[in-house]
Design a protein around this motif. Structure first.
Motif, PDB file in Angstrom:
ATOM      1  N   ILE A  11       1.659   7.185  -7.679  1.00  0.00           N
ATOM      2  CA  ILE A  11       0.408   6.566  -7.251  1.00  0.00           C
ATOM      3  C   ILE A  11      -0.707   7.343  -7.929  1.00  0.00           C
ATOM      4  N   ASP A  12      -1.574   6.645  -8.657  1.00  0.00           N
ATOM      5  CA  ASP A  12      -2.651   7.354  -9.349  1.00  0.00           C
ATOM      6  C   ASP A  12      -3.792   7.666  -8.376  1.00  0.00           C
ATOM      7  N   ALA A  13      -4.815   8.331  -8.874  1.00  0.00           N
ATOM      8  CA  ALA A  13      -5.932   8.779  -8.033  1.00  0.00           C
ATOM      9  C   ALA A  13      -6.679   7.608  -7.390  1.00  0.00           C
ATOM     10  N   LYS A  14      -6.569   6.411  -7.976  1.00  0.00           N
ATOM     11  CA  LYS A  14      -7.234   5.229  -7.414  1.00  0.00           C
ATOM     12  C   LYS A  14      -6.319   4.427  -6.492  1.00  0.00           C
ATOM     13  N   GLY A  15      -5.105   4.946  -6.235  1.00  0.00           N
ATOM     14  CA  GLY A  15      -4.182   4.259  -5.322  1.00  0.00           C
ATOM     15  C   GLY A  15      -3.374   3.153  -5.959  1.00  0.00           C
ATOM     16  N   ARG A  16      -3.198   3.208  -7.274  1.00  0.00           N
ATOM     17  CA  ARG A  16      -2.480   2.157  -7.989  1.00  0.00           C
ATOM     18  C   ARG A  16      -1.070   2.589  -8.366  1.00  0.00           C
ATOM     19  N   ILE A  17      -0.189   1.600  -8.422  1.00  0.00           N
ATOM     20  CA  ILE A  17       1.151   1.794  -8.986  1.00  0.00           C
ATOM     21  C   ILE A  17       1.345   0.774 -10.088  1.00  0.00           C
ATOM     22  N   ALA A  18       2.180   1.124 -11.052  1.00  0.00           N
ATOM     23  CA  ALA A  18       2.501   0.208 -12.151  1.00  0.00           C
ATOM     24  C   ALA A  18       3.820  -0.482 -11.826  1.00  0.00           C
ATOM     25  N   VAL A  34       0.027 -12.416  -8.759  1.00  0.00           N
ATOM     26  CA  VAL A  34      -0.450 -12.046  -7.422  1.00  0.00           C
ATOM     27  C   VAL A  34       0.692 -11.481  -6.586  1.00  0.00           C
ATOM     28  N   LEU A  35       0.423 -10.339  -5.968  1.00  0.00           N
ATOM     29  CA  LEU A  35       1.370  -9.691  -5.066  1.00  0.00           C
ATOM     30  C   LEU A  35       0.666  -9.397  -3.749  1.00  0.00           C
ATOM     31  N   TYR A  36       1.438  -9.389  -2.672  1.00  0.00           N
ATOM     32  CA  TYR A  36       0.913  -9.104  -1.335  1.00  0.00           C
ATOM     33  C   TYR A  36       1.605  -7.861  -0.796  1.00  0.00           C
ATOM     34  N   VAL A  37       0.811  -6.871  -0.395  1.00  0.00           N
ATOM     35  CA  VAL A  37       1.324  -5.620   0.145  1.00  0.00           C
ATOM     36  C   VAL A  37       1.149  -5.671   1.659  1.00  0.00           C
ATOM     37  N   SER A  38       2.263  -5.512   2.375  1.00  0.00           N
ATOM     38  CA  SER A  38       2.238  -5.611   3.835  1.00  0.00           C
ATOM     39  C   SER A  38       3.102  -4.519   4.439  1.00  0.00           C
ATOM     40  N   VAL A  82      -2.560  -7.499   5.527  1.00  0.00           N
ATOM     41  CA  VAL A  82      -1.991  -7.663   4.191  1.00  0.00           C
ATOM     42  C   VAL A  82      -3.051  -7.353   3.131  1.00  0.00           C
ATOM     43  N   ASN A  83      -2.605  -6.847   2.005  1.00  0.00           N
ATOM     44  CA  ASN A  83      -3.470  -6.486   0.894  1.00  0.00           C
ATOM     45  C   ASN A  83      -3.069  -7.353  -0.297  1.00  0.00           C
ATOM     46  N   GLU A  84      -3.887  -8.355  -0.627  1.00  0.00           N
ATOM     47  CA  GLU A  84      -3.615  -9.232  -1.773  1.00  0.00           C
ATOM     48  C   GLU A  84      -4.109  -8.560  -3.042  1.00  0.00           C
ATOM     49  N   GLN A  85      -3.230  -8.481  -4.038  1.00  0.00           N
ATOM     50  CA  GLN A  85      -3.555  -7.819  -5.291  1.00  0.00           C
ATOM     51  C   GLN A  85      -3.115  -8.656  -6.484  1.00  0.00           C
ATOM     52  N   THR A  86      -3.846  -8.522  -7.576  1.00  0.00           N
ATOM     53  CA  THR A  86      -3.491  -9.168  -8.837  1.00  0.00           C
ATOM     54  C   THR A  86      -3.192  -8.075  -9.850  1.00  0.00           C
ATOM     55  N   LEU A  87      -2.081  -8.232 -10.568  1.00  0.00           N
ATOM     56  CA  LEU A  87      -1.737  -7.259 -11.615  1.00  0.00           C
ATOM     57  C   LEU A  87      -2.895  -7.138 -12.594  1.00  0.00           C
ATOM     58  N   ASP A  88      -3.268  -5.904 -12.929  1.00  0.00           N
ATOM     59  CA  ASP A  88      -4.300  -5.712 -13.941  1.00  0.00           C
ATOM     60  C   ASP A  88      -3.656  -5.759 -15.329  1.00  0.00           C
ATOM     61  N   ALA A  89      -4.442  -5.520 -16.360  1.00  0.00           N
ATOM     62  CA  ALA A  89      -3.946  -5.615 -17.739  1.00  0.00           C
ATOM     63  C   ALA A  89      -2.816  -4.633 -18.032  1.00  0.00           C
ATOM     64  N   GLN A  90      -2.736  -3.533 -17.274  1.00  0.00           N
ATOM     65  CA  GLN A  90      -1.666  -2.547 -17.457  1.00  0.00           C
ATOM     66  C   GLN A  90      -0.500  -2.765 -16.487  1.00  0.00           C
ATOM     67  N   GLY A  91      -0.517  -3.876 -15.749  1.00  0.00           N
ATOM     68  CA  GLY A  91       0.574  -4.184 -14.830  1.00  0.00           C
ATOM     69  C   GLY A  91       0.527  -3.394 -13.533  1.00  0.00           C
ATOM     70  N   ARG A  92      -0.674  -2.966 -13.132  1.00  0.00           N
ATOM     71  CA  ARG A  92      -0.818  -2.161 -11.919  1.00  0.00           C
ATOM     72  C   ARG A  92      -1.402  -2.992 -10.784  1.00  0.00           C
ATOM     73  N   ILE A  93      -1.081  -2.555  -9.560  1.00  0.00           N
ATOM     74  CA  ILE A  93      -1.745  -3.078  -8.368  1.00  0.00           C
ATOM     75  C   ILE A  93      -2.244  -1.898  -7.558  1.00  0.00           C
ATOM     76  N   ASN A  94      -3.263  -2.148  -6.752  1.00  0.00           N
ATOM     77  CA  ASN A  94      -3.771  -1.129  -5.844  1.00  0.00           C
ATOM     78  C   ASN A  94      -3.039  -1.287  -4.524  1.00  0.00           C
ATOM     79  N   VAL A  95      -2.349  -0.255  -4.106  1.00  0.00           N
ATOM     80  CA  VAL A  95      -1.570  -0.300  -2.868  1.00  0.00           C
ATOM     81  C   VAL A  95      -2.491  -0.445  -1.663  1.00  0.00           C
ATOM     82  N   GLY A  96      -3.660   0.140  -1.726  1.00  0.00           N
ATOM     83  CA  GLY A  96      -4.625   0.070  -0.637  1.00  0.00           C
ATOM     84  C   GLY A  96      -4.682   1.388   0.113  1.00  0.00           C
ATOM     85  N   PRO A  97      -5.886   1.949   0.248  1.00  0.00           N
ATOM     86  CA  PRO A  97      -6.009   3.259   0.890  1.00  0.00           C
ATOM     87  C   PRO A  97      -5.489   3.277   2.325  1.00  0.00           C
TER      88      PRO A  97
END
Length: 151
Positions: A11-18, A34-38, A82-97
């Motif tokens: 998990i990076d400093a911004k809370g993202r995983i690839a 689109v991915l949903y984190v629950s 639930v935390n709805e996320q869209t993959l960014d250009a590097q294939g990452r999502i923010n897990v959510g603080p």
């Protein structure tokens, strides 16, 4: 596509995983990236659903009778947070603080394929959970629940 195996991630400093590269094209084409984190109701992990799987799960959850306080509580936990996320250009999502804090995730996590969804575990919890095997009572219960299933 089925998600299988486990993948060590940070998990990076911004809370993202690839998300692993082998799943990205499928997620982009079939689920609009689109991915949903629950939360998971029974384990110390998060569930990550691709869009179409989440929509089916959510519809099933919302079809339950919300006059029952336990069902309402489960709906609030799983759908309301639930935390709805869209993959960014590097294939990452923010897990959510809030998710990271509640699960007490360290920097290292494990993404576990569970067929149509992923589980996200803190690495230490996953390593500990992996050390455990099914006990005799659990094997007996599985035998009753799955009488035609064999290992």
């Amino acid at each position: 596509m089925e998600f299988r195996g486990d993948h060590k991630l940070n998990i990076d400093a911004k809370g993202r995983i690839a998300i692993p590269k082998k799943y990205r094209d499928y997620l982009q084409e079939e689920h609009d990236s689109v991915l949903y984190v629950s939360y998971d109701t029974g384990n110390e992990c998060l569930n990550i659903y691709p869009k179409q799987q989440w929509l089916k799960f959510e519809a099933k959850m919302m079809s339950l009778p919300n006059t029952n306080p336990t069902i309402r509580k489960m709906q609030r936990l799983l759908i309301g947070r639930v935390n709805e996320q869209t993959l960014d250009a590097q294939g990452r999502i923010n897990v959510g603080p809030q998710h990271i804090e509640r699960m007490q995730f360290g920097k290292e996590v494990i993404l576990v394929g569970q067929g149509r969804r992923f589980e996200l575990w803190d690495k230490a919890n996953w390593d500990h959970d992996g050390d455990e095997s099914l006990n005799e009572a659990e094997l007996q219960e599985l035998g009753e629940l799955l009488p035609d299933f064999s290992f």
